[in-house]
Enzyme design. Structure first.
Site, mmCIF file in Angstrom:
data_model
loop_
_atom_site.group_PDB
_atom_site.id
_atom_site.type_symbol
_atom_site.label_atom_id
_atom_site.label_comp_id
_atom_site.label_asym_id
_atom_site.label_seq_id
_atom_site.Cartn_x
_atom_site.Cartn_y
_atom_site.Cartn_z
ATOM 1 N N THR A 1 -2.850 5.866 -22.407
ATOM 2 C CA THR A 1 -2.727 4.520 -21.865
ATOM 3 C C THR A 1 -1.293 4.079 -22.087
ATOM 4 O OG1 THR A 1 -3.371 3.582 -23.988
ATOM 5 C CG2 THR A 1 -5.125 3.856 -22.370
ATOM 6 N N LYS B 1 -1.101 0.320 -25.382
ATOM 7 C CA LYS B 1 -1.410 0.252 -26.816
ATOM 8 C C LYS B 1 -0.090 0.323 -27.595
ATOM 9 C CE LYS B 1 -6.064 1.757 -25.812
ATOM 10 N NZ LYS B 1 -7.120 2.786 -25.941
ATOM 11 N N ARG C 1 -1.162 -2.835 -18.875
ATOM 12 C CA ARG C 1 -2.418 -2.082 -18.875
ATOM 13 C C ARG C 1 -2.311 -0.983 -17.833
ATOM 14 N NH1 ARG C 1 -5.275 -4.769 -22.148
ATOM 15 N NH2 ARG C 1 -6.797 -3.122 -22.220
ATOM 16 N N TYR D 1 0.852 -1.190 0.000
ATOM 17 C CA TYR D 1 0.000 0.000 0.000
ATOM 18 C C TYR D 1 0.882 1.232 0.000
ATOM 19 C CZ TYR D 1 -4.992 -0.420 -0.019
ATOM 20 O OH TYR D 1 -6.279 -0.576 -0.445
ATOM 21 N N GLU E 1 -0.457 4.752 -0.701
ATOM 22 C CA GLU E 1 -1.248 5.963 -0.963
ATOM 23 C C GLU E 1 -0.386 7.202 -0.779
ATOM 24 O OE1 GLU E 1 -4.274 5.047 1.848
ATOM 25 O OE2 GLU E 1 -5.726 4.523 0.308
ATOM 26 N N ASP F 1 -5.602 13.329 -25.659
ATOM 27 C CA ASP F 1 -5.631 11.946 -25.169
ATOM 28 C C ASP F 1 -4.938 11.105 -26.243
ATOM 29 O OD1 ASP F 1 -6.222 9.319 -24.642
ATOM 30 O OD2 ASP F 1 -8.385 9.613 -24.388
#
Ligand SMILES: *Cc1c(COP(=O)(O)O)cnc(C)c1O
Length: 415
Positions: A223, A226, A232, A51, A53, A197
Site C-alpha cells: 500500500t 501506511k 490511499r 480516463y 485505461e 506484501d
C-alpha cells in the site's frame, strides 16, 4: 475550500470534524499516517476527470499526455526506491493489488502458504471470508508459540508438506524484521513463487530501516498510505519475467480506468520518500516504537515477541485482565486511537480479542520523539489500570489535548 462549504455544508462539516479529530487525538493505529499537503493537493486535483485505461504510451483514449508524465514518474520513482525491475502503480488498494498479483502468477485453485491470520496476516492472505480464501487453496504457517517470531524450520516443513504454488510473507501485525532471503530459499526448494506484501513496512524499507524484499521476492505488493505516507492506494512490483502478466492482471484483468489523481499523489509520495529527510523519519518511527515498547514493558505490559524492531507492537492484555475491545473503547474515550488485535493463541473472537496494536508512524509525522512516547506509555497505563474510569479518562484527555497542541497538524490548512 469556500466552494465545498457553499455547495455542500453537510460534507464540509463532516470533513472539518475529521480534521479536528485528527488534530486533537493521538493516532496510534499502526496502518495510518498523515500525508503531506503536497500529496493532498495532488490527490484533490483535476486528474480525477481523466480516463486513461491502458499504460503510458498505450492508452485506449486520447488526451493522456500529462497523465503519462505522472504515471511514468510514479513508476520510475518507486522502481528506484525498491530496486524493482518492474512496477505497476494503478492498483486502487492493497487488497486489489494482492488479488491482481495472485491473478498474475497463479491459476484459480492453486495453493498459497501464508501466515495464520490471527497471528498477524491480512484478510487478503487467505481468509475464508475474503476472495483469497475462496479462489485459492490456503495453507498456513505459524509463529513460534514461545517467542512469537517467525519459525523458519516450521515454515520449511509446512512448505514441504503442502507444496504450495506461492509462499507469502509480509504482515499486518508482526513487530519483527522479516528475513526475505530465508523465504526465498524455502520457496525455491519447493518451486513456489515468493511474494512479499510489504504494506506495513514499505516506508521503513524506503528509509533504510528494514531490509529490502528484492532481489529475493518474485513479486512485491505494497500500500502507499501506511508508513510510506502517501495517498490511499497500492503498487505491485515484480521481476521482469512477470511484468506482462502483472500489467494484464491489473488492466484489463481486474480494473478499468486508473485513479490518475491518486497516481499523481503516489508519485509525490515516492518523491518525498527518496529525499534524505525520509531516512530520518523512518529512523525516528523505529526509535519511537522502541521507546513506547520499553515504557509499556517497564510498566508490566506484555508485548508479543517481547518488543519491536519496526513501527508497531502488539500488547497482550491478558495479564492486565481486560480485552482488546475494552482497551480500545477506554483509550478512545481519552483521545487515544488504537485498534484491538488478535494475539497468538488468542482465546477471544476477532471482535473482542486479547490485544491492542500500537504504531508510531502517524505521531512521528507530527514530530513527536522518544520523550512524548514515554509520556503516552504512561497515559495508556493509567487508562488500562483504572479500567476505563471516567475521571481518569477525562484527566488523560486533557493531557492528550495539550500534547496535540504542542505538535500542530496541518497548521497551514484554513479548515
Ligand atoms: C493494509 C494491508 C493490506 C490491504 O490494504 P487495503 O488498502 O486496506 O486494501 C494488504 N496487506 C497487508 C499486509 C496490509 O497490512
Amino acid at each position: 475550500m469556500g466552494f465545498l462549504e457553499k455547495r455542500d455544508p453537510e460534507i464540509f462539516n463532516a470533513i472539518r470534524g475529521e480534521i479536528g479529530r485528527q488534530r486533537g487525538t493521538l493516532e496510534l493505529i499502526a496502518s495510518e499516517n498523515f500525508t503531506s499537503l503536497a500529496v493532498l493537493e495532488a490527490q484533490g486535483c483535476v486528474m480525477t476527470n481523466k480516463y486513461s485505461e491502458g499504460y503510458p504510451g498505450k492508452r485506449y483514449y486520447g488526451g493522456n499526455e500529462f497523465i503519462d508524465v505522472a504515471e511514468n514518474l510514479a513508476r520510475d520513482r518507486v522502481k528506484k526506491i525498491f530496486n524493482a525491475e518492474h512496477a505497476n502503480v494503478q492498483p486502487h488498494s492493497g487488497s486489489s493489488a494482492n488479488m491482481e498479483a495472485y491473478f498474475a502468477v497463479l491459476k484459480l485453485g492453486d495453493k498459497i502458504l501464508s501466515l495464520f491470520l490471527p497471528e498477524g496476516g491480512h484478510l487478503s492472505h487467505g481468509s475464508p471470508v475474503n476472495f483469497s480464501g475462496q479462489f485459492y487453496k490456503i495453507a498456513h504457517y505459524h509463529l513460534d508459540p514461545e517467542t512469537g517470531m517467525l519459525d523458519f524450520d516450521a515454515i520449511r516443513k509446512a512448505a514441504l508438506a503442502e507444496k504450495p504454488q506461492m509462499i507469502l510473507c509480509g504482515y499486518s501485525a508482526y513487530p519483527r524484521t522479516v528475513d526475505f532471503k530465508a523465504f526465498k530459499e524455502i520457496a525455491d526448494e519447493v518451486g513456489a513463487v515468493m511474494m512479499a506484501d510489504v504494506a506495513h513496512i514499505a516506508g521503513l524499507i524506503a528509509g533504510g530501516e528494514h531490509p529490502h524484499p528484492f532481489p529475493y521476492a518474485d513479486i512485491v505488493t505494497t500500500t502507499t498510505h501506511k508508513t510510506l505516507r502517501g495517498p490511499r492506494g497500492a503498487v505491485i512490483m515484480c521481476r521482469e519475467k512477470y511484468a506482462q502478466a502483472v500489467d494484464k492482471a491489473v488492466f484489463p484483468g481486474m480494473q478499468g480506468g486508473p485513479l490518475d489523481h491518486a497516481i499523481a499523489a503516489k508519485a509525490v509520495c515516492f518523491g518525498e520518500a527518496m529525499k534524505p529527510e525520509f531516512r530520518g523519519y523512518a529512523r525516528q518511527i523505529v526509535l519511537n516504537a522502541k521507546a513506547l515498547a520499553d515504557e509499556l514493558m517497564g510498566r508490566g505490559f506484555k508485548l508479543v515477541s517481547g518488543g519491536t524492531d519496526n513501527h508497531l507492537m502488539l500488547v497482550d492484555l491478558r495479564s492486565k485482565g481486560c480485552t482488546g475491545k475494552e482497551a480500545q473503547v477506554w483509550l478512545e474515550a481519552a483521545g487515544v486511537t488504537a485498534n484491538k488485535n488478535m494475539v497468538p493463541n488468542d482465546d477471544k473472537s476477532p471482535f473482542v480479542t486479547s490485544g491492542i496494536r500500537l504504531g508510531t508512524p502517524a505521531l512521528t509525522t507530527r514530530g513527536m520523539k522518544e520523550g512524548e512516547m514515554r509520556e503516552i506509555g504512561g497515559m495508556i497505563d493509567r487508562i488500562v489500570a483504572s479500567k476505563g474510569d471516567a475521571a481518569v479518562a477525562a484527566k488523560v484527555k486533557g493531557e492528550v489535548s495539550a500534547l496535540c497542541a504542542r505538535f500542530p497538524l496541518y497548521p497551514e490548512l484554513e479548515w
